[in-house]
Design a protein around this motif. Structure first.
Motif, PDB file in Angstrom:
ATOM      1  N   LYS A  46       0.830  -1.187   0.000  1.00 13.91           N
ATOM      2  CA  LYS A  46       0.000   0.000   0.000  1.00 13.91           C
ATOM      3  C   LYS A  46       0.871   1.245   0.000  1.00 13.91           C
ATOM      4  O   LYS A  46       1.816   1.369   0.766  1.00 13.91           O
ATOM      5  CB  LYS A  46      -0.915  -0.005   1.227  1.00 13.91           C
ATOM      6  N   ASP A  47       0.541   2.198  -0.874  1.00  9.82           N
ATOM      7  CA  ASP A  47       1.278   3.459  -0.974  1.00  9.82           C
ATOM      8  C   ASP A  47       2.770   3.226  -1.189  1.00  9.82           C
ATOM      9  O   ASP A  47       3.609   3.966  -0.665  1.00  9.82           O
ATOM     10  CB  ASP A  47       1.050   4.319   0.282  1.00  9.82           C
ATOM     11  N   PRO A  66      -2.216  -0.621  -9.280  1.00 11.05           N
ATOM     12  CA  PRO A  66      -3.040   0.363 -10.001  1.00 11.05           C
ATOM     13  C   PRO A  66      -3.556   1.464  -9.075  1.00 11.05           C
ATOM     14  O   PRO A  66      -3.649   2.628  -9.476  1.00 11.05           O
ATOM     15  CB  PRO A  66      -4.189  -0.483 -10.560  1.00 11.05           C
ATOM     16  N   GLU A  67      -3.870   1.102  -7.824  1.00 10.26           N
ATOM     17  CA  GLU A  67      -4.361   2.102  -6.868  1.00 10.26           C
ATOM     18  C   GLU A  67      -3.283   3.123  -6.545  1.00 10.26           C
ATOM     19  O   GLU A  67      -3.556   4.327  -6.427  1.00 10.26           O
ATOM     20  CB  GLU A  67      -4.835   1.410  -5.585  1.00 10.26           C
ATOM     21  N   THR A  68      -2.045   2.655  -6.402  1.00 10.78           N
ATOM     22  CA  THR A  68      -0.944   3.571  -6.114  1.00 10.78           C
ATOM     23  C   THR A  68      -0.701   4.516  -7.286  1.00 10.78           C
ATOM     24  O   THR A  68      -0.524   5.727  -7.101  1.00 10.78           O
ATOM     25  CB  THR A  68       0.336   2.779  -5.800  1.00 10.78           C
ATOM     26  N   LEU A  69      -0.698   3.984  -8.503  1.00 11.05           N
ATOM     27  CA  LEU A  69      -0.481   4.832  -9.679  1.00 11.05           C
ATOM     28  C   LEU A  69      -1.594   5.863  -9.830  1.00 11.05           C
ATOM     29  O   LEU A  69      -1.338   7.017 -10.205  1.00 11.05           O
ATOM     30  CB  LEU A  69      -0.402   3.955 -10.930  1.00 11.05           C
TER      31      LEU A  69
END
Length: 331
Positions: free
Chosen positions: A151-152, A167-170
């Motif tokens: 995460k992060d 994908p969430e970090t990008l």
């Protein structure tokens, strides 16, 4: 049943033997996914020559020698549903070398579980021909990445080029106040911050080799992990990116870091901080300005300012940037 994706084969043996070996490797994984111990056991050489090795950054190294130990452990895992809950897996870059009755196989494996977490491993198998059938005598996997723990976080090479990020970090980095990704490289939003960030990435890149990182651990007694303080933000906070090296790769973590609580616990004892001062320090070290920290803690800005003044007195610094550098240097 898990969904298995076909994989390419690059080999130096006879085509029919290659197909049989690939089928055994696939069958072993499929049996593990299905929780079928008997089917899994049929893929193995069942005597003292059998060895199994697993390497994971969180759990370290596990080695089992001899079929009785391997079988007992796997039976326990499958009967108690302790497996990794795979629903999909894929084996890529399969390479097989055959010499008589022995075959060496290496490949990359990607897998996903029911919760959507994915991971990647580098796997090795040594097989022996036993009564006309190929059986596994040695198995090892090295887990290279597990996105549940990232995460992060993004991994970069020694030049800051992004190797992997969820994908969430990008998506988060598209409008993040500290970092962005430009032409495949991670950059800080401000030029003066970016100079500090790139210097930290270059320094971490010196330890991408196994023996370099091992020497670092021997000399320091711990892993390569430290906070890079980039500078002050417009709202009075401090921009911090946590830099670490593992798996011969640099990892950058922003907005959170698992070591922060530990470091602040040590700082609290060293400097005699009150619980209120520690809580304010936690939010400041996470990049918040004083007003945002006060709002997060449900206290007035004046109370937060008093805590900050006492933090300065006890630590002997006079700015939030210096305070964060000091607090994150302990522990």
């Amino acid at each position: 049943m898990a969904e298995a994706v076909a994989f390419p084969v690059s080999t130096s043996g006879a085509a029919d033997e290659e197909t049989a070996i690939a089928a055994v490797i696939h069958a072993e994984t499929q049996a593990f996914v299905d929780g079928d111990f008997e089917a899994w056991a049929k893929c193995w050489v069942q005597d003292d020559r059998a060895h199994s090795m697993c390497v994971n950054a969180r759990t370290g190294l596990s080695v089992e020698s001899g079929w009785p130990a391997i079988a007992a452990d796997m039976k326990h895992v499958l009967e108690n549903d302790l497996g990794c809950d795979m629903v999909r897996f894929r084996k890529d870059n399969l390479q097989i070398s055959i010499d008589g009755n022995t075959a060496w196989v290496v490949y990359d494996q990607w897998a996903e579980n029911r919760a959507g977490a994915t991971w990647e491993c580098f796997e090795t198998r040594i097989l022996e021909r036993d009564k006309g059938s190929w059986k596994i005598a040695y198995s090892s996997f090295v887990e290279l990445r597990h996105d549940k723990a990232e995460k992060d976080t993004l991994s970069v090479d020694a030049n800051g080029r992004v190797l992997w990020a969820s994908p969430e970090t990008l998506e988060k980095l598209k409008d993040h106040p500290l970092l962005t990704v430009s032409t495949g490289r991670v950059r800080a939003r401000r030029r003066e911050w970016d100079r500090t960030l790139q210097a930290a990435i270059a320094q971490a890149g010196r330890y991408h080799g196994f023996f370099e990182l091992r020497r670092f651990g021997d000399q320091t007694g711990g892993p390569f992990r430290y906070p890079a303080v980039l500078g002050d933000t417009d709202d009075g906070g401090v921009a911090v990116v946590h830099v670490s090296v593992r798996d011969c790769t640099t990892y950058l973590t922003f907005d959170s870091d698992g070591s922060l609580d530990h470091r602040l616990s040590v700082a609290q004892m060293v400097f005699g901080l009150s619980d209120g001062q520690r809580r304010v320090a936690f939010h400041i070290a996470n990049g918040m300005g004083l007003k945002s920290a006060a709002e997060a803690l449900g206290i007035s800005v004046n109370t937060a300012r008093t805590h900050l003044a006492r933090l300065y007195e006890k630590t002997g610094v006079s700015s939030q940037t210096a305070l964060v550098r000091l607090l994150l240097s302990v522990g």
